[in-house]
Design an enzyme around this catalytic site. Sequence first.
Site, short mmCIF file in Angstrom:
data_model
loop_
_atom_site.label_atom_id
_atom_site.label_comp_id
_atom_site.label_asym_id
_atom_site.label_seq_id
_atom_site.Cartn_x
_atom_site.Cartn_y
_atom_site.Cartn_z
N GLY A 11 0.82 -1.21 0.00
CA GLY A 11 0.00 0.00 0.00
C GLY A 11 0.85 1.26 0.00
CD GLN A 12 -1.84 6.24 -0.97
OE1 GLN A 12 -1.34 7.26 -1.44
NE2 GLN A 12 -3.02 6.22 -0.40
CB THR A 64 -8.42 2.45 2.76
OG1 THR A 64 -7.91 1.89 1.54
CG2 THR A 64 -7.44 2.17 3.89
CE1 TYR A 127 -10.72 3.07 6.64
CE2 TYR A 127 -11.27 5.39 6.97
CZ TYR A 127 -10.32 4.39 6.83
OH TYR A 127 -8.99 4.71 6.88
CE LYS A 131 -7.86 2.17 10.22
NZ LYS A 131 -6.72 1.24 9.99
CD1 TRP A 152 -8.53 13.97 4.59
CD2 TRP A 152 -8.06 15.79 3.38
NE1 TRP A 152 -9.60 14.83 4.70
CE2 TRP A 152 -9.34 15.96 3.97
CE3 TRP A 152 -7.56 16.81 2.57
CZ2 TRP A 152 -10.12 17.09 3.78
CZ3 TRP A 152 -8.34 17.95 2.39
CH2 TRP A 152 -9.60 18.09 2.98
#
Length: 285
Positions: A11-12, A64, A127, A131, A152
């Site tokens: 992932g990022q 996500t 979500y 979380k 973000w």
Amino acid sequence: MKNILVTGANGQLGNEMRLLAEVNKEYAYFFTDVAELDICDEQAVRNFVAEHQIDIIVNCAAYTAVDKAEDNQELCDKLNHVAPGYLAKAIESRGGHFIQVSTDYVFDGTAHIPYTEEQPTCPDSVYGITKLAGEQEAMKYCSKTMIVRTAWLYSTFGNNFVKTMLRLGREKTSLGVIFDQIGTPTYARDLAVAIFAAINKGIVPGIYHFSNEGVCSWYDFTQMIHHLAGIDSCRLKPLHTEEYPTKAKRPHYSVLDKTKIKDTFGIEIPYWVDSLKECVDKLLA
């Protein structure tokens, strides 16, 4: 040498952790995604952590897709709520530390000043609910848990808002973007730097907030993305939230107060425009 497990490594944030591992050579790393380790499989998690003698887990894995989560509640809950509990139990059995990455969606976004870690949570989406449950699960089962809430997120990796706006800016002559949701973009690389700062200084358990400095709306964010990329052929039109209906409710205001993480680990956080410029330059290169 400490052994660090980074989940969600494709992932990022996981990819940024991978890059920074190259300059933080004092640790041994295990980067896993679902192909290498299914974190929803409790026995597999326990075995992996024991076999590789893991000392620190950084959980970058999450469901996500905020709107899809409304329809895929079971899968979302498994990944965001149940799996962190499995990871926490496994690392607790080794007396290790757990870093669980969380989100601004644990708040409902009705505040008008930046959220501190002490403020009551009130998620408004599947979500956000899952979380928050994941945070609670992590802290319940691992005494050395550090929760890092962010917002973000974007990077040069994967799909994200910055890449989408660059593409749409080139394809369209006009584009409507929401102006009444306020927050702060977070360059995943800066978040990875902060996580390494905590690891290197010594993880202090607790809840922390991290995003870049400053505030903006999605409209401002897009204006800056286009400006930095030299896109001037696309006219941006500000939209109210109700003009762009989505399945999941978004927080109207989700600016995070970063005082605690800055003071605890002695880190300086870059201004969002400076970090965005760095990322856009990399994407254009």
